[in-house]
Design a protein around this motif. Sequence first.
Motif, PDB file in Angstrom:
ATOM      1  N   THR A 222       3.357   6.383  -4.029  1.00  0.00           N
ATOM      2  CA  THR A 222       2.227   7.290  -4.286  1.00  0.00           C
ATOM      3  C   THR A 222       1.884   8.074  -3.012  1.00  0.00           C
ATOM      4  OG1 THR A 222       0.735   5.446  -3.873  1.00  0.00           O
ATOM      5  CG2 THR A 222       1.196   5.965  -6.156  1.00  0.00           C
ATOM      6  N   LYS A 223       2.764   7.954  -2.031  1.00  0.00           N
ATOM      7  CA  LYS A 223       2.581   8.781  -0.829  1.00  0.00           C
ATOM      8  C   LYS A 223       3.062  10.199  -1.154  1.00  0.00           C
ATOM      9  CE  LYS A 223       3.888   4.832   2.015  1.00  0.00           C
ATOM     10  NZ  LYS A 223       4.980   4.294   2.843  1.00  0.00           N
ATOM     11  N   ASP A 224       2.703  11.148  -0.307  1.00  0.00           N
ATOM     12  CA  ASP A 224       3.214  12.506  -0.514  1.00  0.00           C
ATOM     13  C   ASP A 224       4.731  12.516  -0.334  1.00  0.00           C
ATOM     14  OD1 ASP A 224       0.682  13.280  -0.843  1.00  0.00           O
ATOM     15  OD2 ASP A 224       0.474  14.395   1.027  1.00  0.00           O
ATOM     16  N   ILE A 225       5.380  13.277  -1.176  1.00  0.00           N
ATOM     17  CA  ILE A 225       6.839  13.395  -1.084  1.00  0.00           C
ATOM     18  C   ILE A 225       7.167  14.822  -0.647  1.00  0.00           C
ATOM     19  CG2 ILE A 225       8.996  13.302  -2.384  1.00  0.00           C
ATOM     20  CD1 ILE A 225       7.518  11.396  -4.344  1.00  0.00           C
ATOM     21  N   VAL A 226       8.014  14.923   0.339  1.00  0.00           N
ATOM     22  CA  VAL A 226       8.437  16.248   0.804  1.00  0.00           C
ATOM     23  C   VAL A 226       9.771  16.568   0.145  1.00  0.00           C
ATOM     24  CG1 VAL A 226       8.917  17.679   2.817  1.00  0.00           C
ATOM     25  CG2 VAL A 226       7.346  15.762   3.012  1.00  0.00           C
ATOM     26  N   LEU A 227       9.761  17.641  -0.626  1.00  0.00           N
ATOM     27  CA  LEU A 227      10.997  18.030  -1.321  1.00  0.00           C
ATOM     28  C   LEU A 227      11.572  19.273  -0.662  1.00  0.00           C
ATOM     29  CD1 LEU A 227      10.147  17.812  -5.120  1.00  0.00           C
ATOM     30  CD2 LEU A 227      11.405  16.210  -3.741  1.00  0.00           C
ATOM     31  N   ASP A 228      12.815  19.178  -0.321  1.00  0.00           N
ATOM     32  CA  ASP A 228      13.479  20.340   0.258  1.00  0.00           C
ATOM     33  C   ASP A 228      14.048  21.173  -0.885  1.00  0.00           C
ATOM     34  OD1 ASP A 228      14.513  22.052   2.057  1.00  0.00           O
ATOM     35  OD2 ASP A 228      16.323  20.878   2.454  1.00  0.00           O
TER      36      ASP A 228
ATOM     37  N   ASN B 257       2.639  14.922  -4.905  1.00  0.00           N
ATOM     38  CA  ASN B 257       2.068  13.580  -4.904  1.00  0.00           C
ATOM     39  C   ASN B 257       2.047  13.069  -6.337  1.00  0.00           C
ATOM     40  OD1 ASN B 257      -0.116  11.512  -5.057  1.00  0.00           O
ATOM     41  ND2 ASN B 257      -0.088  11.867  -2.861  1.00  0.00           N
ATOM     42  N   ILE B 258       2.524  11.857  -6.509  1.00  0.00           N
ATOM     43  CA  ILE B 258       2.541  11.282  -7.858  1.00  0.00           C
ATOM     44  C   ILE B 258       1.194  10.628  -8.099  1.00  0.00           C
ATOM     45  CG2 ILE B 258       3.654   9.587  -9.341  1.00  0.00           C
ATOM     46  CD1 ILE B 258       6.199  10.123  -7.688  1.00  0.00           C
ATOM     47  N   VAL B 259       0.398  11.239  -8.970  1.00  0.00           N
ATOM     48  CA  VAL B 259      -0.940  10.691  -9.234  1.00  0.00           C
ATOM     49  C   VAL B 259      -0.927   9.753 -10.438  1.00  0.00           C
ATOM     50  CG1 VAL B 259      -2.303  12.463  -8.108  1.00  0.00           C
ATOM     51  CG2 VAL B 259      -1.543  12.829 -10.426  1.00  0.00           C
ATOM     52  N   ALA B 260       0.016   9.949 -11.339  1.00  0.00           N
ATOM     53  CA  ALA B 260       0.111   9.052 -12.488  1.00  0.00           C
ATOM     54  C   ALA B 260       1.561   8.572 -12.592  1.00  0.00           C
ATOM     55  CB  ALA B 260      -0.308   9.778 -13.754  1.00  0.00           C
ATOM     56  N   PRO B 261       1.854   7.420 -11.976  1.00  0.00           N
ATOM     57  CA  PRO B 261       3.247   6.947 -11.932  1.00  0.00           C
ATOM     58  C   PRO B 261       3.883   6.804 -13.313  1.00  0.00           C
ATOM     59  CG  PRO B 261       1.849   5.591 -10.548  1.00  0.00           C
ATOM     60  CD  PRO B 261       0.940   6.491 -11.310  1.00  0.00           C
ATOM     61  N   GLU B 262       3.090   6.377 -14.291  1.00  0.00           N
ATOM     62  CA  GLU B 262       3.671   6.164 -15.624  1.00  0.00           C
ATOM     63  C   GLU B 262       4.131   7.488 -16.233  1.00  0.00           C
ATOM     64  OE1 GLU B 262       0.612   5.557 -14.719  1.00  0.00           O
ATOM     65  OE2 GLU B 262      -0.749   6.632 -16.049  1.00  0.00           O
ATOM     66  N   LYS B 263       3.374   8.559 -15.982  1.00  0.00           N
ATOM     67  CA  LYS B 263       3.800   9.871 -16.495  1.00  0.00           C
ATOM     68  C   LYS B 263       5.041  10.361 -15.760  1.00  0.00           C
ATOM     69  CE  LYS B 263      -0.644  11.691 -18.081  1.00  0.00           C
ATOM     70  NZ  LYS B 263      -1.641  12.737 -17.833  1.00  0.00           N
TER      71      LYS B 263
ATOM     72  N   GLN C 230       0.849  -1.197   0.000  1.00  0.00           N
ATOM     73  CA  GLN C 230       0.000   0.000   0.000  1.00  0.00           C
ATOM     74  C   GLN C 230       0.887   1.250   0.000  1.00  0.00           C
ATOM     75  OE1 GLN C 230      -3.564  -0.293   0.419  1.00  0.00           O
ATOM     76  NE2 GLN C 230      -3.744   1.877  -0.007  1.00  0.00           N
ATOM     77  N   GLY C 231       0.501   2.208  -0.808  1.00  0.00           N
ATOM     78  CA  GLY C 231       1.284   3.454  -0.845  1.00  0.00           C
ATOM     79  C   GLY C 231       2.320   3.454  -1.948  1.00  0.00           C
ATOM     80  N   SER C 232       2.263   2.459  -2.815  1.00  0.00           N
ATOM     81  CA  SER C 232       3.166   2.527  -3.963  1.00  0.00           C
ATOM     82  C   SER C 232       2.528   1.846  -5.165  1.00  0.00           C
ATOM     83  CB  SER C 232       4.515   1.884  -3.627  1.00  0.00           C
ATOM     84  OG  SER C 232       4.349   0.517  -3.384  1.00  0.00           O
ATOM     85  N   LYS C 233       3.091   2.093  -6.320  1.00  0.00           N
ATOM     86  CA  LYS C 233       2.621   1.451  -7.554  1.00  0.00           C
ATOM     87  C   LYS C 233       3.827   0.967  -8.334  1.00  0.00           C
ATOM     88  CE  LYS C 233      -1.937   3.262  -8.480  1.00  0.00           C
ATOM     89  NZ  LYS C 233      -2.837   3.770  -9.496  1.00  0.00           N
ATOM     90  N   HIS C 234       3.650  -0.139  -9.028  1.00  0.00           N
ATOM     91  CA  HIS C 234       4.742  -0.663  -9.836  1.00  0.00           C
ATOM     92  C   HIS C 234       4.385  -0.504 -11.314  1.00  0.00           C
ATOM     93  CE1 HIS C 234       6.380  -3.456  -6.437  1.00  0.00           C
ATOM     94  NE2 HIS C 234       6.313  -2.199  -6.095  1.00  0.00           N
ATOM     95  N   VAL C 235       5.325   0.045 -12.055  1.00  0.00           N
ATOM     96  CA  VAL C 235       5.094   0.257 -13.485  1.00  0.00           C
ATOM     97  C   VAL C 235       5.602  -0.968 -14.242  1.00  0.00           C
ATOM     98  CG1 VAL C 235       5.662   1.697 -15.473  1.00  0.00           C
ATOM     99  CG2 VAL C 235       5.253   2.755 -13.248  1.00  0.00           C
TER     100      VAL C 235
ATOM    101  N   LYS D 144       9.403   1.165  -9.473  1.00  0.00           N
ATOM    102  CA  LYS D 144       8.567   1.107  -8.269  1.00  0.00           C
ATOM    103  C   LYS D 144       8.427   2.540  -7.766  1.00  0.00           C
ATOM    104  CE  LYS D 144       9.994  -3.564  -7.106  1.00  0.00           C
ATOM    105  NZ  LYS D 144      10.656  -4.461  -6.142  1.00  0.00           N
ATOM    106  N   VAL D 145       7.199   3.035  -7.807  1.00  0.00           N
ATOM    107  CA  VAL D 145       6.980   4.459  -7.507  1.00  0.00           C
ATOM    108  C   VAL D 145       6.106   4.594  -6.266  1.00  0.00           C
ATOM    109  CG1 VAL D 145       6.070   6.629  -8.416  1.00  0.00           C
ATOM    110  CG2 VAL D 145       7.064   4.952  -9.969  1.00  0.00           C
TER     111      VAL D 145
END
Lengths: 147, 287
Positions: free
Chosen positions: B63-69, B92-98, B27-32, B60-61
């Motif tokens: 899909t949780k929120d990512i905090v970027l400094d 947040n990565i909503v479309a991992p393939e993109k 949960q929280g990730s997607k595999h392309v 392997k991406v």
Amino acid sequence: MLYWHWLTLGMALIIAELFIASFFVFWFGLGALLVGLLVWLNPTLSTAWQVLGWSLASGLMTLLWFRYLRPLMKDRTQAGNARGAVIGEAGRVLRAPHGTNRGTVRFTTPLLGDDEWEFICEGSVVIGDRVYVKDFSGNTLVVEKRD
Amino acid sequence: MPGTILALFLFALVVVTIGLGVRIVPQGSKHVVQRLGKYHSALSPGLNLIIPYIDTVAYKVTTKDIVLDIPSQEVITRDNAVIIANALAYINIVAPEKAVYGVENYVYAIQSLVQTSLRSIVGEMALDDALSSRDSIKAKLKAAISDDIADWGIALKTVEIQDIKPSPTMQHAMEEQAAAERARRATVTRAEGDKSAAILQADGRLEASRRDAEAQVVLAEASQTAIRKVAEATQTGELPVVYLLGEKYIEAMRNIANSANSKLVILPADLPAAVRGLISGLPAGPR
């Protein structure tokens, strides 16, 4: 091999699944149990047929699992899956899009931390229409109006 | 025997096939998944089956929120002041393939975008506005980046300006300015205090003089009344004045006698004559 060998192997493999956690040893365990049952019914079965039976039984178990049991495993949460959580959500149009300006839609519960989003819609919408999220386009939603 | 070996090899093939085909996605990730090098699908969380040998999990991406400094950078404001700003972007990565096919390195891409957008937004503002309107910077930043990241299947949840401060030289100048302003206020306050004090003192003196004058008038009126009363009592013109003067003369003598620095007091024997001598200039009263 005797029937209890297969049964022991089957159970050992099912237990091994706990430590491997890849969820494919499990079906070989089930296959081994099935072969154990066959050998118990027909003790004269040769080793080659037993191993072949094990292969077929394991493959069959795998296919049966995906065919009949996986559809029963519903998603219990969309946490960590923004797209899945947002698509299909309904909101109300605050500002209709016109020309190159995008419209604004408001949701009762915030989506991705925001309850107001800009949107694009293929059809024409007016203020107050109920629209459903179809897709994301960056920080803009693609919505559709359902009749 | 050959049958057993064959069966064992077949079994090994089945094991490998199932092992490659079954994929558990947390949960929280997607595999392309790529099929022979081409995008095929994105596996959702849970148990998934892919076709072994032709399908591979390429990425392997999360899909949780990512905090970027967003690293600190120097930004020049509209009024040519240098400030140092850094930010945090929540994506947040909503479309991992993109995200994996649309850009080489989405983390670096978004960091660069936020940096450049922040620079251009702050560049249009005056220093004081830039330091005080973080919310407006945030809103503009979000609007500026949104379209650029649309192709990457990424939604920008928020950008938080973490720190925005003037450069050391600017900070020094601002502190000096603030100190000068305080000093000016202190001087003005002190001058106002002095002015108020002087006015109050003058008012005090005026009031005191007024009261002194009133006191003298009252004293004169008292003397006038006393003279009138003595005149009425003695029925002569000159005598009341002489009497009063004599009284005062004797009182003065008593004071001299009482003072610590004189031990010898000589009184004139003929007191009325002495007093008369004192007031010899007085016009003769009616007899």
